[in-house]
Design a protein around this motif. Structure first.
Motif, short mmCIF file in Angstrom:
data_model
loop_
_atom_site.label_atom_id
_atom_site.label_comp_id
_atom_site.label_asym_id
_atom_site.label_seq_id
_atom_site.Cartn_x
_atom_site.Cartn_y
_atom_site.Cartn_z
N GLY A 60 3.29 35.98 -35.55
CA GLY A 60 4.34 36.64 -34.77
C GLY A 60 4.53 38.11 -35.08
N TYR A 61 4.34 38.52 -36.33
CA TYR A 61 4.66 39.90 -36.68
C TYR A 61 3.61 40.88 -36.15
N ALA A 62 2.36 40.46 -36.15
CA ALA A 62 1.32 41.34 -35.58
C ALA A 62 1.58 41.54 -34.08
N THR A 63 2.00 40.47 -33.41
CA THR A 63 2.31 40.56 -31.98
C THR A 63 3.51 41.48 -31.75
N LEU A 64 4.51 41.35 -32.61
CA LEU A 64 5.68 42.24 -32.50
C LEU A 64 5.27 43.70 -32.64
N LEU B 4 9.22 34.74 -29.70
CA LEU B 4 8.43 35.90 -29.28
C LEU B 4 8.53 36.14 -27.77
N TYR B 60 -4.98 41.13 -25.32
CA TYR B 60 -4.54 40.66 -26.64
C TYR B 60 -3.48 39.57 -26.49
N PHE B 61 -2.57 39.74 -25.53
CA PHE B 61 -1.47 38.79 -25.36
C PHE B 61 -1.95 37.43 -24.87
N VAL B 64 -2.11 34.99 -27.71
CA VAL B 64 -0.92 34.87 -28.56
C VAL B 64 -0.17 33.56 -28.26
N VAL B 68 6.00 30.91 -30.99
CA VAL B 68 6.32 31.26 -32.39
C VAL B 68 7.65 31.99 -32.44
N THR B 69 8.43 31.71 -33.50
CA THR B 69 9.69 32.44 -33.69
C THR B 69 9.56 33.35 -34.90
N VAL B 70 10.30 34.43 -34.87
CA VAL B 70 10.24 35.40 -35.96
C VAL B 70 11.64 35.76 -36.42
#
Lengths: 184, 85
Positions: A60-64, B4, B60-61, B64, B68-70
């Motif tokens: 998730g962080y790389a995507t962010l 996300l 890229y997306f 993904v 996923v949660t952040v």
């Protein structure tokens, strides 16, 4: 787009002599500023990787990061292009009859001024500074009989040549108007 | 913990606003610019880079996992801002 052959109010015998823009060097500070802004996302990437190498491995962080960095870059790129347009759309058009000053202010501001050549009293040029002298660019000031300076061409290339040319055109225009038409 | 997908929605909204700004900018350029090589080249380069970034990130997306949660304030970022504790 502007068609130089179809400017508004063009007289039948009017011809375009040249058009001017400010020297490209004045874009340099903007370009350097943009490069610094461009480096920021990469600096953040390297900084975070250096302090916590596993951070971007967490789901998730790389995507962010990609989300934030891409939108940041796109807006910075647009800002750079708008700054370029602000420079690019500022033009001075000199014809055999008049001087036209078109100034773009931001995206939605545009001022167009005209000055008839036969009203030009004085034209002066100024090249000041080391960089200006090396690259031969500076200001041209066009003065009419009024108190206030009418036009200032800022940072134009070859200002001495431009001022001489405008004076020649103005003198020629006054001479042409002083000769009475002869009808047979 | 935030999904996300929410960030993706925000990104899309910002991209839509960006698209409107680009359109307005291009209209101004086409309406008031002089038809010259430099005008065409700079506009083309601008659009090319912009398209490259949008297409690149879109590709890229596709890989993904948006479920996923952040954490909004990731723990891993604390050493970056505040040094090692």
């Amino acid at each position: 787009m502007i068609d130089l052959s179809k400017l508004p109010g063009t007289a039948a015998d009017e011809e375009n002599v040249f058009f001017l823009r400010s020297h490209w060097l004045i874009l340099l500070p903007i370009a350097i500023g943009f490069l610094i802004v461009l480096v920021l996302p990469f600096a953040v990437w390297f900084g975070v990787n250096a302090s916590n190498p596993e951070f971007f491995g967490t789901p998730g962080y790389a995507t962010l990061y990609v989300l934030g960095a891409s939108i940041f870059f796109l807006y910075a790129w647009l800002f750079l292009f708008q700054s370029f347009i602000d420079y690019f759309l500022d033009i001075w058009i000199i014809t055999t009859h008049r001087v036209i000053d078109i100034q773009q202010t931001g995206l939605f501001g545009r001022t167009t001024s005209e000055l008839l050549l036969d009203r030009v009293q004085d034209v002066s040029s100024e090249v000041k500074g080391f960089i200006h002298t090396i690259f031969d660019y500076g200001d041209v000031r066009v003065q009419t009989a009024g108190e206030k300076e009418r036009f200032v061409f800022e940072n134009v290339p070859h200002p001495v040549h431009v001022s001489k040319r405008i004076l020649e055109l103005a003198e020629r225009r006054r001479s042409a108007q002083a000769i009475p038409a002869v009808n047979d | 913990m935030v999904s996300l997908t929410l960030f993706l929605i925000v990104w899309i909204v910002l991209l839509a606003i960006y698209g409107i700004l680009v359109l307005v900018t291009l209209i101004q350029m086409l309406r008031h610019g002089l038809p010259s090589t430099s005008a065409y080249v700079t506009t083309f380069v601008f659009l090319l880079v912009m398209a490259g970034v949008v297409i690149g990130t879109s590709i890229y997306f596709t890989g993904v996992d948006w479920s996923v949660t952040v954490n909004v304030v990731p723990e891993g970022l604390l050493p970056f801002f505040f040094g090692e504790s």
